[in-house]
Design a protein around this motif. Structure first.
Motif, short mmCIF file in Angstrom:
data_model
loop_
_atom_site.label_atom_id
_atom_site.label_comp_id
_atom_site.label_asym_id
_atom_site.label_seq_id
_atom_site.Cartn_x
_atom_site.Cartn_y
_atom_site.Cartn_z
N ILE A 1 26.72 41.88 35.98
CA ILE A 1 28.18 41.99 36.03
C ILE A 1 28.79 41.61 34.69
N ASN A 2 28.27 40.55 34.08
CA ASN A 2 28.78 40.12 32.76
C ASN A 2 28.49 41.16 31.69
N SER B 1 31.27 43.20 29.51
CA SER B 1 31.18 43.26 28.05
C SER B 1 31.23 44.70 27.56
N ASN B 2 30.53 45.60 28.25
CA ASN B 2 30.54 47.01 27.88
C ASN B 2 31.94 47.62 28.03
N PHE B 3 32.61 47.28 29.12
CA PHE B 3 33.96 47.79 29.35
C PHE B 3 34.93 47.24 28.30
N HIS B 4 34.68 46.00 27.88
CA HIS B 4 35.54 45.36 26.87
C HIS B 4 35.51 46.17 25.57
N GLN B 5 34.35 46.62 25.22
CA GLN B 5 34.20 47.39 23.98
C GLN B 5 34.93 48.73 24.04
N GLY B 6 35.06 49.27 25.28
CA GLY B 6 35.70 50.57 25.43
C GLY B 6 37.20 50.50 25.64
N PHE C 1 42.33 43.62 29.37
CA PHE C 1 40.99 43.08 29.64
C PHE C 1 41.06 41.64 30.11
N ASN C 2 41.84 40.81 29.42
CA ASN C 2 41.92 39.39 29.77
C ASN C 2 42.56 39.17 31.13
N THR C 3 43.47 40.05 31.53
CA THR C 3 44.17 39.89 32.80
C THR C 3 43.39 40.48 33.96
N PHE C 4 42.75 41.64 33.76
CA PHE C 4 42.12 42.35 34.86
C PHE C 4 40.60 42.18 34.92
N ILE C 5 39.93 42.32 33.80
CA ILE C 5 38.46 42.41 33.80
C ILE C 5 37.77 41.06 33.60
N GLU C 6 38.24 40.29 32.64
CA GLU C 6 37.57 39.03 32.29
C GLU C 6 37.41 38.08 33.48
N PRO C 7 38.41 37.91 34.37
CA PRO C 7 38.27 36.94 35.47
C PRO C 7 37.29 37.37 36.57
N ILE C 8 36.79 38.60 36.52
CA ILE C 8 35.92 39.10 37.58
C ILE C 8 34.65 38.27 37.70
N LYS C 9 34.32 37.89 38.93
CA LYS C 9 33.08 37.16 39.20
C LYS C 9 32.64 37.47 40.63
N PHE D 1 32.04 50.07 38.45
CA PHE D 1 31.17 48.90 38.54
C PHE D 1 29.94 49.23 39.38
N ALA D 2 30.16 49.87 40.54
CA ALA D 2 29.04 50.19 41.44
C ALA D 2 28.05 51.14 40.78
#
Length: 446
Positions: free
Chosen positions: A12-13, A17-22, A29-37, A67-68
């Motif tokens: 997942i991490n 990271s891959n999505f962050h680069q895109g 990213f910081n609001t939606f993707i980074e908090p995902i766990k 993600f899936a």
């Protein structure tokens, strides 16, 4: 193969990271993707964390499949990914039913988040009958674009699978059905018979936007065969269209007759009050501290009073702006919306030579006369439609100094026709005080 939670967390991490680069938007990213766990793993379902209901809905709509797909490719697995904020997911009213075939259903569209109003209550009730022993078959839903037909189809399918998990359900758009059928026809290995067998195996078939079958004789022939077979075996079919059955063009009479043999429901344009209720319902489901002023709610409701889909999209834009730019507990006013969120719309209008949205004035005039705006932009020439069209042209010219050519482009009319229309209204105003007061009233409301 048993997969450990630590292994999943690592993957997942990596995906994040891959999505962050895109992504070019660091705030997003910081609001939606980074908090995902990872919150929970249950059978073949992975529940991932979203920090608010708005973010959860957005993630499920735009990111769950990504993600899936990436996760399953890395792990050679078959997980379903779902975003939530409940550790056990016991708080979720909608149960996710996994299938070993492609149902085509979007699990984010449920009856739980389908807002019922006077304009769609009959369609909602019709959908509910499918879960009882006494139901109508087929059901034909009609209504203009953006009024919730697609949401209702998915909600019916999701609820049906939840109640009858051993049944087979399929949602498909007419475009995808047409594509599948043409692909099967181009293959010489009995693929078309296999396609018929597949669709005849579904206990509930949900077909969206059937009006696009128009003029496609072979498609109609194949679907008519599937339709008759399924109905004869008490398998349920729900169809949607942006036109009523009797207005479907270039369909055989036998098809229209079969479509009308069950229950026909039209979803009408929502009232301003219904739009406000929908908006307030959406806000109640959002976990944020922002407040909307009354003038902001009124502005949003009037701006999107004929398309719920656009209303939801506009709300998402507002919430995203607030989450990334405003402090907690901020009040969102009409001024905030116009200044910061409507900028894209204004730029688009300016690129077309307009300093404002002319449709706002047109909508208000049409609303008073009880006429659909699309009718005065059509080629209809009845006395009432022509009169309202002429008044709109006059008001746009007088209030906003639009050129005859600009007005003509809005109504698909030659500029000489516009000049003639405006001249006729000017003559009327000299002897009709009520009309003069009406137009001045419209100006004040703007």
């Amino acid at each position: 193969m048993e997969i450990q939670k630590e292994q999943l967390e690592k993957v997942i991490n990596e995906i994040k990271s891959n999505f962050h680069q895109g992504l070019n938007d660091e705030n997003y990213f910081n609001t939606f993707i980074e908090p995902i766990k990872i919150l929970n793993i249950k059978n073949n379902k992975i529940f991932l964390y979203g920090s608010s209901q708005y973010i959860i809905d957005s993630l499920n709509e735009k990111w769950s499949n990504k993600f899936a797909e990436t996760l399953n490719k890395k792990l050679n697995s078959n997980f379903i990914v779902w975003f939530t904020n409940s550790v056990s997911d016991n708080n979720n009213q909608q149960t996710i039913i996994s299938t070993n075939y492609d149902s085509g259903l979007d699990h984010s569209f449920t009856f739980d988040n389908f807002v019922v109003g006077s304009f769609n209550k009959m369609a909602f009730a019709a959908g509910q009958t499918l879960f009882t022993k006494k139901y109508f078959n087929p059901i034909f839903l009609s209504g203009e674009v953006g009024l919730g037909k697609t949401h209702l189809l998915h909600a019916i399918g999701n609820k049906y699978l939840q109640l009858f998990p051993n049944k087979k359900v399929k949602y498909i758009t007419s475009d995808n059905f047409i594509r599948q059928t043409y692909n099967a026809l181009s293959n010489q290995n009995d693929e078309i018979e296999k396609l018929k067998d597949l669709y005849q195996s579904y206990d509930l078939l949900l077909l969206d936007d059937i009006q696009f079958f128009s003029r496609k004789e072979k498609i109609n022939e194949i679907f008519f065969h599937i339709f008759n077979n399924n109905i004869s075996k008490n398998k349920i079919i729900v169809l949607s269209s942006d036109k009523p059955v009797n207005q479907l063009e270039h369909f055989e009479d036998r098809m229209k007759s079969r479509f009308a043999s069950g229950l026909i429901i039209n979803i009408s344009k929502p009232s301003l009050e219904s739009i406000k209720n929908i908006f307030n319902s959406k806000l109640e489901n959002e976990e944020h501290s922002f407040k909307f002023s009354n003038d902001a709610l009124e502005y949003i409701a009037r701006r999107h009073n004929d398309d719920i889909r656009k209303l939801e999209g506009f709300l998402n834009k507002i919430i995203f702006y607030a989450v990334t730019n405003l402090p907690p507990n901020a009040i969102i006013t009409e001024e905030v919306i116009k200044k910061n969120i409507d900028v894209e719309v204004k730029e688009e209008l300016k690129s077309k030579g307009f300093d404002f949205d002319p449709n706002i004035l047109i909508d208000q005039i049409c609303n008073v006369y009880g006429v659909e705006p699309k009718m005065i932009k059509s080629k209809i020439k009845t006395k009432q439609i022509s009169q309202v069209r002429h008044i709109c042209m006059y008001a746009l010219r007088q209030k906003f100094n639009m050129s005859y050519e600009q007005i003509g482009s809005l109504f698909q009319k030659h500029h000489t026709t516009v000049i003639e229309a405006i001249t006729n209204v000017e003559k009327l105003l000299k002897k009709d005080e009520n009309l003069k007061n009406f137009i001045e009233n419209i100006y004040r409301r703007l």
